[in-house]
Scaffold this motif. Structure first.
Motif, PDB file in Angstrom:
ATOM      1  N   HIS A 176       0.864  -1.182   0.000  1.00 20.96           N
ATOM      2  CA  HIS A 176       0.000   0.000   0.000  1.00 20.96           C
ATOM      3  C   HIS A 176       0.900   1.232   0.000  1.00 20.96           C
ATOM      4  CE1 HIS A 176      -3.646  -2.354   0.955  1.00 20.96           C
ATOM      5  NE2 HIS A 176      -2.802  -3.116   1.634  1.00 20.96           N
ATOM      6  N   SER A 194      -1.937   1.422  -6.286  1.00 20.62           N
ATOM      7  CA  SER A 194      -1.789   1.159  -4.862  1.00 20.62           C
ATOM      8  C   SER A 194      -1.993   2.440  -4.050  1.00 20.62           C
ATOM      9  CB  SER A 194      -0.396   0.579  -4.579  1.00 20.62           C
ATOM     10  OG  SER A 194      -0.167   0.492  -3.196  1.00 20.62           O
ATOM     11  N   GLY A 244      -5.572   3.184  -3.892  1.00 21.23           N
ATOM     12  CA  GLY A 244      -6.387   2.169  -3.222  1.00 21.23           C
ATOM     13  C   GLY A 244      -7.273   1.389  -4.171  1.00 21.23           C
TER      14      GLY A 244
END
Length: 196
Positions: free
Chosen positions: A70, A175, A178
């Motif tokens: 992330h 990433s 999201g």
């Protein structure tokens, strides 16, 4: 222009430094050269430096329990990058900091920076502004993630960080937003179609 010269120019955009002060400041930073994909900070390490990007592109990211990345932040020339939570709380880092391209980073240890606050007070003012700005950005990003659609977030990212979008792989942009790389690909097509 040397990395130290770039750093001093960067400081002087926000604060006034005499030539003597600039020399003191420059002497407190060390240069770290990173190859593409090299890790500057590992999860579990203590983030004890403030880091200025003189050249290249860097990202910070964390891995969830399923080993999925992330991306928290990107950084390019003239930006600062850090795991600020680790730095400010003196706790183990929860993020990796990794070079996306070959990079030159100038860093200063927290202890040295605290000494610098006393010898060159303008530097403390500079970092107060930086910390305030970082907090505002984090809050803005959190609210955007909760209140805006993926398309709105992508359009905003594209508008604000066009340089970054062209320098990092699309899976990293996905990433950061999201979303999946596949969804980003369809969003990009849709946005580009609407722009043409």
């Amino acid at each position: 222009m040397t990395p130290i010269d770039k750093l001093i120019v960067h400081f002087r955009k926000s604060i006034t430094l005499t030539d003597d002060e600039a020399e003191i400041v420059g002497g407190c930073f060390t240069i770290v050269e990173l190859k593409k994909k090299e890790i500057l900070l590992f999860v579990g390490d203590h983030s004890s430096h403030m880091r200025f990007i003189s050249e290249g592109c860097i990202r910070s990211y964390y891995m969830d329990g399923e080993a999925k990345e992330h991306v928290i932040q990107f950084g390019i020339e003239d930006w600062w990058i850090n795991d600020l939570y680790s730095y400010l709380t003196n706790t183990p880092a929860k993020q990796f900091i990794q070079a996306v391209e070959n990079c030159k980073v100038l860093q200063i240890h927290k202890n040295k920076l605290n000494e610098l606050y006393n010898s060159v007070p303008a530097i403390e003012r500079f970092f107060r502004f930086k910390f305030e700005k970082a907090y505002v950005s984090l809050q803005e990003r959190t609210i955007n993630t909760m209140s805006k659609t993926a398309e709105e977030r992508y359009i905003e990212f594209r508008s604000n960080y066009r340089d970054i979008e062209q320098r990092v792989p699309q899976y990293m942009v996905a990433s950061y937003l999201g979303i999946t790389p596949e969804f980003l690909s369809s969003l990009r097509k849709k946005v580009l179609t609407n722009l043409s």
